[in-house]
Design a protein around this motif. Structure first.
Motif, PDB file in Angstrom:
ATOM      1  N   THR A 214      47.562  38.806  63.874  1.00  0.00           N
ATOM      2  CA  THR A 214      48.096  39.828  62.972  1.00  0.00           C
ATOM      3  C   THR A 214      48.164  39.358  61.533  1.00  0.00           C
ATOM      4  N   ASP A 215      48.540  38.104  61.325  1.00  0.00           N
ATOM      5  CA  ASP A 215      48.706  37.674  59.946  1.00  0.00           C
ATOM      6  C   ASP A 215      47.998  36.349  59.704  1.00  0.00           C
ATOM      7  N   VAL A 216      46.914  36.417  58.971  1.00  0.00           N
ATOM      8  CA  VAL A 216      46.120  35.245  58.648  1.00  0.00           C
ATOM      9  C   VAL A 216      46.607  34.680  57.319  1.00  0.00           C
ATOM     10  N   ASP A 217      46.715  33.371  57.275  1.00  0.00           N
ATOM     11  CA  ASP A 217      47.076  32.719  56.021  1.00  0.00           C
ATOM     12  C   ASP A 217      45.788  32.388  55.270  1.00  0.00           C
ATOM     13  N   ILE A 218      45.560  33.089  54.177  1.00  0.00           N
ATOM     14  CA  ILE A 218      44.349  32.927  53.364  1.00  0.00           C
ATOM     15  C   ILE A 218      44.698  32.096  52.133  1.00  0.00           C
ATOM     16  N   LYS A 219      43.833  31.140  51.829  1.00  0.00           N
ATOM     17  CA  LYS A 219      44.032  30.354  50.614  1.00  0.00           C
ATOM     18  C   LYS A 219      42.839  30.607  49.691  1.00  0.00           C
ATOM     19  N   ILE A 220      43.109  31.106  48.507  1.00  0.00           N
ATOM     20  CA  ILE A 220      42.032  31.313  47.543  1.00  0.00           C
ATOM     21  C   ILE A 220      41.605  29.951  47.001  1.00  0.00           C
ATOM     22  N   GLU A 221      40.306  29.688  47.102  1.00  0.00           N
ATOM     23  CA  GLU A 221      39.755  28.413  46.645  1.00  0.00           C
ATOM     24  C   GLU A 221      39.116  28.542  45.257  1.00  0.00           C
ATOM     25  N   ASN A 222      38.529  29.713  44.989  1.00  0.00           N
ATOM     26  CA  ASN A 222      37.822  29.905  43.730  1.00  0.00           C
ATOM     27  C   ASN A 222      37.621  31.395  43.479  1.00  0.00           C
ATOM     28  N   ILE A 223      37.722  31.773  42.219  1.00  0.00           N
ATOM     29  CA  ILE A 223      37.424  33.148  41.819  1.00  0.00           C
ATOM     30  C   ILE A 223      36.396  33.090  40.698  1.00  0.00           C
ATOM     31  N   VAL A 224      35.381  33.943  40.813  1.00  0.00           N
ATOM     32  CA  VAL A 224      34.391  34.086  39.753  1.00  0.00           C
ATOM     33  C   VAL A 224      34.591  35.463  39.138  1.00  0.00           C
ATOM     34  N   ALA A 225      34.820  35.477  37.834  1.00  0.00           N
ATOM     35  CA  ALA A 225      35.008  36.739  37.107  1.00  0.00           C
ATOM     36  C   ALA A 225      34.043  36.755  35.932  1.00  0.00           C
ATOM     37  N   SER A 226      33.708  37.966  35.498  1.00  0.00           N
ATOM     38  CA  SER A 226      32.817  38.071  34.340  1.00  0.00           C
ATOM     39  C   SER A 226      33.361  39.102  33.363  1.00  0.00           C
ATOM     40  N   ALA A 227      32.877  38.986  32.149  1.00  0.00           N
ATOM     41  CA  ALA A 227      33.255  39.948  31.108  1.00  0.00           C
ATOM     42  C   ALA A 227      32.114  40.010  30.108  1.00  0.00           C
ATOM     43  N   SER A 228      32.050  41.124  29.403  1.00  0.00           N
ATOM     44  CA  SER A 228      31.098  41.248  28.304  1.00  0.00           C
ATOM     45  C   SER A 228      31.873  41.748  27.100  1.00  0.00           C
ATOM     46  N   ILE A 229      31.779  41.009  25.992  1.00  0.00           N
ATOM     47  CA  ILE A 229      32.535  41.405  24.798  1.00  0.00           C
ATOM     48  C   ILE A 229      31.771  42.425  23.967  1.00  0.00           C
ATOM     49  N   GLY A 230      30.554  42.775  24.405  1.00  0.00           N
ATOM     50  CA  GLY A 230      29.834  43.869  23.771  1.00  0.00           C
ATOM     51  C   GLY A 230      29.136  43.537  22.467  1.00  0.00           C
ATOM     52  N   LYS A 231      28.980  42.257  22.177  1.00  0.00           N
ATOM     53  CA  LYS A 231      28.239  41.888  20.967  1.00  0.00           C
ATOM     54  C   LYS A 231      27.677  40.485  21.118  1.00  0.00           C
ATOM     55  N   ASP A 232      26.556  40.240  20.453  1.00  0.00           N
ATOM     56  CA  ASP A 232      25.957  38.912  20.474  1.00  0.00           C
ATOM     57  C   ASP A 232      26.850  37.939  19.706  1.00  0.00           C
ATOM     58  N   ILE A 233      26.805  36.680  20.119  1.00  0.00           N
ATOM     59  CA  ILE A 233      27.579  35.654  19.412  1.00  0.00           C
ATOM     60  C   ILE A 233      26.677  34.458  19.098  1.00  0.00           C
ATOM     61  N   VAL A 234      27.056  33.712  18.088  1.00  0.00           N
ATOM     62  CA  VAL A 234      26.300  32.520  17.697  1.00  0.00           C
ATOM     63  C   VAL A 234      26.937  31.330  18.407  1.00  0.00           C
TER      64      VAL A 234
END
Length: 181
Positions: free
Chosen positions: A2-22
């Protein structure tokens, strides 16, 4: 199970700021940046708090890895963009952050005969000469589980912690139905 103990090891997230950068400008402004265009097309920026790494590309896209929670993942991207804004004040304050992948681990508290599991359980791949775990693909939730003989499980491909938990619970229930656990 009924209840599994889950451990988060890693999260991959992304974003785009909507403009090119140097990238050269950003690399000079941030401390702890690795930038070698011959080896990798982006900057690698390591944050200490939360302990993550952000990959920054000239297209304005960022990928954050290493966070142990969704909140930390979002915080790391926001902190990185805030620091980038010190170099380029035109970087927008509003941008979308997407969770791409959650890797979690769990323990089924039972050993598994992976050869028997491979024969009985649908949607599996098991090639012990190449990898010691069995690959089990679920369609709902859409996750991939790596099952090991020790009963340890790694879940990948989840977009939410609840999907990772549900994937492991469904695997446990299915293994129970088939008398494999």
């Amino acid at each position: 199970m009924t209840d599994v103990d889950i451990k988060i090891e890693n999260i991959v997230a992304s974003a785009s700021i909507g403009k090119d950068i140097v990238l050269t400008d950003v690399s000079q402004a941030l401390e702890g940046v690795n930038f070698n265009r011959e080896q990798f097309p982006g900057l690698v920026f390591k944050l200490k708090d939360p302990k993550t790494a952000a990959l920054i590309f000239s297209s304005g896209k960022l990928v954050c890895t290493g966070a142990k929670s969704i909140d930390d993942s979002k915080l790391a991207i926001k902190k990185t963009v805030d620091l980038m804004r010190e170099v380029d004040t035109d970087i927008p304050h509003e941008f979308e952050i997407k969770i791409q992948n959650i890797v979690a681990s769990a323990n089924l508290q039972s050993t598994l005969n992976l050869e028997a599991v491979a024969l009985e359980l649908e949607d599996t791949e098991y090639e012990p000469e190449q990898f010691p775990g069995l690959v089990y693909r679920l369609s709902d939730p859409k996750v991939v589980l790596l099952l090991f003989g020790s009963g340890k499980v790694v879940c990948t491909g989840a977009k939410t912690k609840s999907d990772a938990k549900l994937g492991v619970e469904r695997a446990y229930d299915r293994l129970s139905e088939l008398d494999l656990i």
